[in-house]
Design a protein around this motif. Structure first.
Motif, PDB file in Angstrom:
ATOM      1  N   THR A 109      -3.563  -4.709  -7.159  1.00 38.76           N
ATOM      2  CA  THR A 109      -4.885  -4.156  -6.864  1.00 38.76           C
ATOM      3  C   THR A 109      -4.854  -3.160  -5.710  1.00 38.76           C
ATOM      4  O   THR A 109      -5.538  -2.128  -5.734  1.00 38.76           O
ATOM      5  CB  THR A 109      -5.864  -5.298  -6.541  1.00 38.76           C
ATOM      6  N   ASN A 110      -4.036  -3.456  -4.688  1.00 38.97           N
ATOM      7  CA  ASN A 110      -3.996  -2.595  -3.496  1.00 38.97           C
ATOM      8  C   ASN A 110      -2.927  -1.514  -3.568  1.00 38.97           C
ATOM      9  O   ASN A 110      -2.650  -0.854  -2.566  1.00 38.97           O
ATOM     10  CB  ASN A 110      -3.771  -3.456  -2.249  1.00 38.97           C
ATOM     11  N   CYS A 117      -8.146   5.406 -16.168  1.00 37.76           N
ATOM     12  CA  CYS A 117      -8.261   5.857 -14.770  1.00 37.76           C
ATOM     13  C   CYS A 117      -7.101   6.774 -14.403  1.00 37.76           C
ATOM     14  O   CYS A 117      -7.248   7.678 -13.584  1.00 37.76           O
ATOM     15  CB  CYS A 117      -8.306   4.653 -13.842  1.00 37.76           C
ATOM     16  N   SER A 164       0.810  -1.217   0.000  1.00 38.92           N
ATOM     17  CA  SER A 164       0.000   0.000   0.000  1.00 38.92           C
ATOM     18  C   SER A 164       0.840   1.262   0.000  1.00 38.92           C
ATOM     19  O   SER A 164       0.351   2.346  -0.298  1.00 38.92           O
ATOM     20  CB  SER A 164      -0.926   0.000   1.228  1.00 38.92           C
ATOM     21  N   GLN A 215      -6.966  -0.942 -13.625  1.00 38.46           N
ATOM     22  CA  GLN A 215      -7.927   0.167 -13.502  1.00 38.46           C
ATOM     23  C   GLN A 215      -7.888   0.805 -12.114  1.00 38.46           C
ATOM     24  O   GLN A 215      -8.374   1.920 -11.928  1.00 38.46           O
ATOM     25  CB  GLN A 215      -9.339  -0.344 -13.792  1.00 38.46           C
ATOM     26  N   SER A 216      -7.305   0.099 -11.150  1.00 37.29           N
ATOM     27  CA  SER A 216      -7.195   0.660  -9.795  1.00 37.29           C
ATOM     28  C   SER A 216      -5.950   1.511  -9.619  1.00 37.29           C
ATOM     29  O   SER A 216      -5.785   2.173  -8.590  1.00 37.29           O
ATOM     30  CB  SER A 216      -7.197  -0.473  -8.764  1.00 37.29           C
ATOM     31  N   LEU A 217      -5.032   1.516 -10.613  1.00 35.39           N
ATOM     32  CA  LEU A 217      -3.782   2.286 -10.514  1.00 35.39           C
ATOM     33  C   LEU A 217      -4.032   3.696 -11.044  1.00 35.39           C
ATOM     34  O   LEU A 217      -3.499   4.103 -12.084  1.00 35.39           O
ATOM     35  CB  LEU A 217      -2.667   1.591 -11.293  1.00 35.39           C
ATOM     36  N   CYS A 218      -4.798   4.444 -10.323  1.00 30.08           N
ATOM     37  CA  CYS A 218      -5.231   5.760 -10.799  1.00 30.08           C
ATOM     38  C   CYS A 218      -4.203   6.861 -10.532  1.00 30.08           C
ATOM     39  O   CYS A 218      -4.434   8.011 -10.907  1.00 30.08           O
ATOM     40  CB  CYS A 218      -6.559   6.138 -10.145  1.00 30.08           C
ATOM     41  N   SER A 219      -3.068   6.501  -9.892  1.00 31.30           N
ATOM     42  CA  SER A 219      -2.042   7.501  -9.615  1.00 31.30           C
ATOM     43  C   SER A 219      -0.819   7.347 -10.516  1.00 31.30           C
ATOM     44  O   SER A 219       0.177   8.058 -10.353  1.00 31.30           O
ATOM     45  CB  SER A 219      -1.602   7.414  -8.143  1.00 31.30           C
ATOM     46  N   ALA A 230      -2.729   1.501  -4.824  1.00 29.62           N
ATOM     47  CA  ALA A 230      -3.365   2.707  -5.359  1.00 29.62           C
ATOM     48  C   ALA A 230      -2.408   3.886  -5.404  1.00 29.62           C
ATOM     49  O   ALA A 230      -2.611   4.832  -6.170  1.00 29.62           O
ATOM     50  CB  ALA A 230      -4.585   3.062  -4.519  1.00 29.62           C
ATOM     51  N   SER A 231      -1.338   3.846  -4.607  1.00 29.70           N
ATOM     52  CA  SER A 231      -0.395   4.967  -4.566  1.00 29.70           C
ATOM     53  C   SER A 231       0.723   4.833  -5.592  1.00 29.70           C
ATOM     54  O   SER A 231       1.567   5.727  -5.703  1.00 29.70           O
ATOM     55  CB  SER A 231       0.210   5.086  -3.162  1.00 29.70           C
TER      56      SER A 231
END
Length: 912
Positions: A252-253, A304, A231, A276-280, A255-256
């Motif tokens: 998936t986890n 994303c 994370s 799609q969860s890698l929005c950064s 995000a940062s």
């Protein structure tokens, strides 16, 4: 002012160092040591807190001689308040890192990058509880244990890249315990040796930056990373590893996550949906893998991160589909590469709306349609544009167009740009690289073309039909120039001292080469003026180019003797002076020990072949002295050319016998030798993607050109001379020989009995000699022989039966009155027809039950049809060709026997 005890300690430290460039001149010249170079003190106490002796410090030293050498004196311990120590980029001669550094307990930063330390890293460094930066990159050191690293409770940054950790198999467990480390750099550490599954290792680390590139890691590393505070991770580097298969679902986890580099692996599938969860994400590098996915789906998954993504590299994969993409959400992309994929269709005008774009690479695809000004309307920041190698893509930009950008790099090679030269390019004053080769340009260059580009370093306009005079190079900063295969005429202008590679081959240049000596070019690597009309003698100023690697002046109109200064080119690898009118004896090239290819064919050179050839040229792979006037014997020194691939001494006046040591030539040639190519593929030391020009040779009776394929060839041609004596028996030990031509000499004796050992032979010409005796039966083993000429000798006896020997035309054996048997019409003694004693009058039964005239015709037609169906594959893949001919041997022998039986039966029928 600094403390006196610390001042004395620094002077004692200086005494132990060798300071050849006097970079520590200020040490002692001023009383206050706080004013000495590389020293900083506490403003309140005067204690030394910083010692920065890095060669790469902000105070740049002049050259590599400025690096310090010697030993580090223990007086360093007097600097008890030292919190910063940097000895990077010096040369400490392979000594161990001093153990006493572990007693400098106030140290916060310790940097010993590429300082030539060796031996085990002292575990005493584990006492540095205040240390937050440890950088040991690039030293030849080892870790007896990694456990002490976990004692560095304050450590935030650890860099031990380029240090062999293959002996530390427990590294995953050790690094998992680094609870305080934020950034861990472990590239080039050989971590992948004997790596097992890492999914079960517990971790208490909290890495944010993790670089594990170039370690031969397998895909289990993903699961270790997912256990390392996933994370918190913002940067993951896994390039140059052995990652295979689809990307597993471990992100998936994260995000940062901002930076992900999976380039140069063997990943398959596509960009997974869980991205799609890698929005950064700010940078995603996936180049040089085996991803295969519709590009529209890939872009949709990454949408994303549209508002954050700055660098996206998907090059050298198998992404496919049309480029009509929805890129509206990608508002910050600066670098976008889809090079070398399977993309098709036209370029959407929406690409020109990404105002943040600085570099766009769409090269090596199958794009079509037309690029117009509309594609660039809103790209004011564009600096690099590459649309090359899209052969059906047309560039239709007005000559009067004024682009909104200033490019530094432009490549439109292998696109439809011409016939006019694009004048709008002259508005691009910041260009450093311009490549528009093979673009259908039939125009002349604009007047004072190079005057517009003061910073241009790389110019490639080759493979067009540009005419007129060459531009004036002399005042430019050009390092690489390729204007080959055009129609430039006139004299060669002076070149700038910055030049490294000048390729002007296949033009209409004329006049002398006198401009060559106008100025020195110390970094000149490649000069190719071949296939022009340049004349007169070569100037004698080659000592001005000590780094020249390639010299190709072939197929011009040069004359006179070769200047002695050519022998000063000690770095020379490729020398091609063929197809001129050079005369006289060869100057000495004995100091040119790196020669790989020498082509002096088709001149008027005379004298004896010098004995220095072969003494020092251990890398020589091509020696072509064909069509000259060399005389005397073949020197035995040529037998030392164990790396030779092509030896051509044909059409000279050589006499004497073949040297008995000739079997040393090519016998030990090693295909793994790089044949004139360096680690990057020779002449990639010169420029990307280019290779040295081909060498002409007579192959299977036809003069053709070979490029790098010469690495797979072994050929000897000493035809059309005055050689006498026998063919040495040991020539049959040259097992890798592909082509041998000894024709048109006065050789006598017999053909060596074990000639069939040369199973790789594809071409053999012994014609027009005085060779006698039988054709050895071992010739039947020459299964790959496709060219054979034994004509006009004194051979006798039966031609051995084999798959190959009867397939040649009778002209291959003509002029040998004693030869008999197929394919000659002359029958051998005892070959008369024989009546089968079991035959009775009346209709003869076909006991074979298989052979009939219809079967025979069908077999032949089937064989011919099948051959042409697969011949393309055989020509392309060598292993298939070999397997095919082994099968063909059995098939042809069977057909030959059956044909003979059928023929005998038909003769008996006719006799009745």
């Amino acid at each position: 002012m600094c403390q006196e005890s610390e001042r004395r300690a620094l002077l004692q430290l200086k005494q132990g160092l060798m300071d050849e460039s006097n970079v520590l001149a200020s040490w002692g010249s001023k009383k206050d040591c706080c004013e000495w170079r590389g020293i900083a003190c506490n403003n309140q106490t005067g204690h030394v807190i910083t010692l920065n002796l890095s060669y790469n410090s902000s105070d740049d030293y002049i050259d590599a001689e400025a690096s310090l050498r010697g030993e580090i004196d223990p007086s360093l311990l007097e600097l008890r308040y030292l919190n910063y120590l940097d000895l990077s980029f010096n040369d400490f001669g392979g000594i161990m890192i001093p153990k006493f550094i572990g007693s400098l307990t106030r140290l916060k930063e310790l940097k010993l990058v590429e300082a030539n330390f060796s031996g085990p890293v002292p575990p005493q460094l584990g006492n540095l509880s205040n240390l937050h930066t440890l950088d040991l990159e690039g030293n030849d050191v080892s870790f007896e244990s990694l456990e002490w690293l976990s004692h560095l409770s304050s450590l935030r940054y650890l860099n031990i890249s380029d240090i062999d950790l293959s002996g530390n198999r427990n590294w995953p467990q050790s690094f998992s315990k680094l609870t305080s480390v934020i950034e861990l750099q472990l590239s080039y550490c050989d971590l992948g040796i004997n790596l097992r599954s890492l999914s079960s290792i517990n971790s208490s680390a909290s890495f944010q930056v993790l670089d594990l590139s170039s370690n031969s890691l397998n895909s289990s590393i993903f699961y270790w990373i997912s256990n390392v505070s996933s994370s918190n991770l913002v940067h993951i580097g896994l390039s140059y590893n052995d990652l295979q298969g689809p990307i597993p679902d471990v992100f998936t986890n994260m995000a940062s996550l901002k930076f992900l580099d999976l380039s140069r692996n063997q990943q398959k599938g596509g960009i997974p949906k869980f991205f799609q969860s890698l929005c950064s994400l700010e940078s995603l590098y996936l180049e040089r893998n085996q991803f295969s996915q519709n590009i529209k789906d890939s872009v949709k998954i990454l949408s994303c991160a549209g508002s954050t993504l700055k660098n996206l590299d998907l090059s050298r994969n198998r992404f496919w589909g049309s480029l009509w993409l929805d890129l509206k959400s990608f508002t910050k992309v600066k670098f976008f590469s889809l090079s070398q994929n399977l993309l098709n269709g036209s370029l959407p005008e929406s690409m020109g709306q990404i105002s943040s774009l600085e570099a766009l690479d769409l090269s090596w695809n199958s794009l079509n349609g037309v690029i117009t000004e509309a594609h660039f309307l809103n790209l004011p920041r564009l600096q690099s544009l590459d649309v090359s190698h899209n052969p059906t893509l047309s560039i239709n930009l007005s000559s009067y167009w004024n682009p909104p950008f200033q490019l530094e790099y432009l490549n439109m090679s292998f696109c439809k740009v011409g016939p006019a030269f694009p004048r709008w390019i002259q508005t691009q004053r910041n260009l450093t690289k311009l490549r528009i080769n093979n673009a259908g340009i039939l125009d002349s260059l604009p007047e004072k073309f190079l005057d517009q580009f003061s910073g241009l370093e790389d110019l490639d306009l080759s493979l067009n039909k540009i005419h007129g005079k060459l531009p004036n190079f002399s005042t430019s900063l050009l390092m690489y120039v390729n204007l080959s295969s055009n129609q430039f005429s006139g004299a060669l202008p002076s070149f700038p001292p910055t030049i490294k590679y000048l390729i002007l081959s296949e033009n209409l240049l004329s006049g002398p080469l006198s401009s060559l000596c106008a100025r020195e070019a110390p970094n000149f690597r490649c000069l190719d003026l071949s296939v022009n009309l340049i004349s007169r003698e070569l100037p004698n100023c080659w000592m001005q180019f000590p780094k020249l690697i390639v010299l190709n002046l072939g197929k011009n109109k040069f004359s006179g003797k070769l200047p002695s200064s050519l022998g000063n080119l000690q770095k020379l690898r490729i020398l091609r002076l063929h197809g001129n009118n050079f005369s006289g004896e060869l100057p000495s090239f004995e100091n040119c020990t790196e020669l790989v290819a020498v082509d002096l064919g088709a001149n008027k050179l005379s004298g004896k072949i010098p004995t220095w050839i072969g003494q020092n040229q251990t890398w020589l792979s091509v020696l072509r002295l064909r069509s000259n006037e060399f005389n005397g014997i073949i020197p035995s020194s040529l037998c030392s050319l164990s790396s030779i691939h092509l030896l051509d001494l044909s059409q000279n006046n050589l006499s004497g016998a073949l040297p008995h040591c000739i079997s040393n030539i090519t016998a030990s040639s090693d295909e793994s030798r790089n044949y004139g190519y360096d680690d990057n593929g020779f002449i990639q030391i010169a420029w990307e993607g280019e290779e040295w020009k081909e060498v002409e040779m007579v192959w299977k009776g036809v003069e053709i050109e070979f490029g790098k394929n010469l690495v797979h060839l072994r050929s000897i041609d000493i035809s059309s001379n005055h050689l006498v004596g026998d063919i040495p028996e040991n020539i049959t030990s040259m097992l890798k020989l592909n082509s041998l031509n000894l024709s048109r000499n006065n050789l006598t004796g017999k053909v060596p009995e074990k000639f069939g050992n040369l199973t790789m032979l594809e071409s053999l010409d012994l014609s027009r000699n005085q060779i006698s005796g039988r054709i050895p039966s071992s010739f039947s083993s020459l299964n790959f022989l496709s060219v054979l000429d034994l004509s006009y000798n004194h051979l006798s006896g039966r031609i051995p039966l084999s798959t190959q020997l009867q397939s040649f035309n009778a002209s291959a054996y003509i002029g040998n009155s004693g030869l008999c048997g197929p394919p000659l019409t002359q029958q051998c003694p005892g070959d008369g027809t024989t009546q089968n004693p079991g035959v009775t009058t009346g209709t003869e039964n076909d006991n074979d039950g298989l052979i009939s005239l219809g079967f025979f015709i069908s077999a032949v037609l089937g064989f011919v049809t099948g051959f042409w169906i697969i011949c393309g594959s055989l020509l392309l893949k060598r292993s298939w060709r070999h397997a095919y001919f082994r099968l063909l041997d059995d098939t042809r022998d069977w057909v030959y026997v059956k044909t003979a039986v059928y023929k005998a039966k038909m003769q008996r029928r006719l006799q009745r």
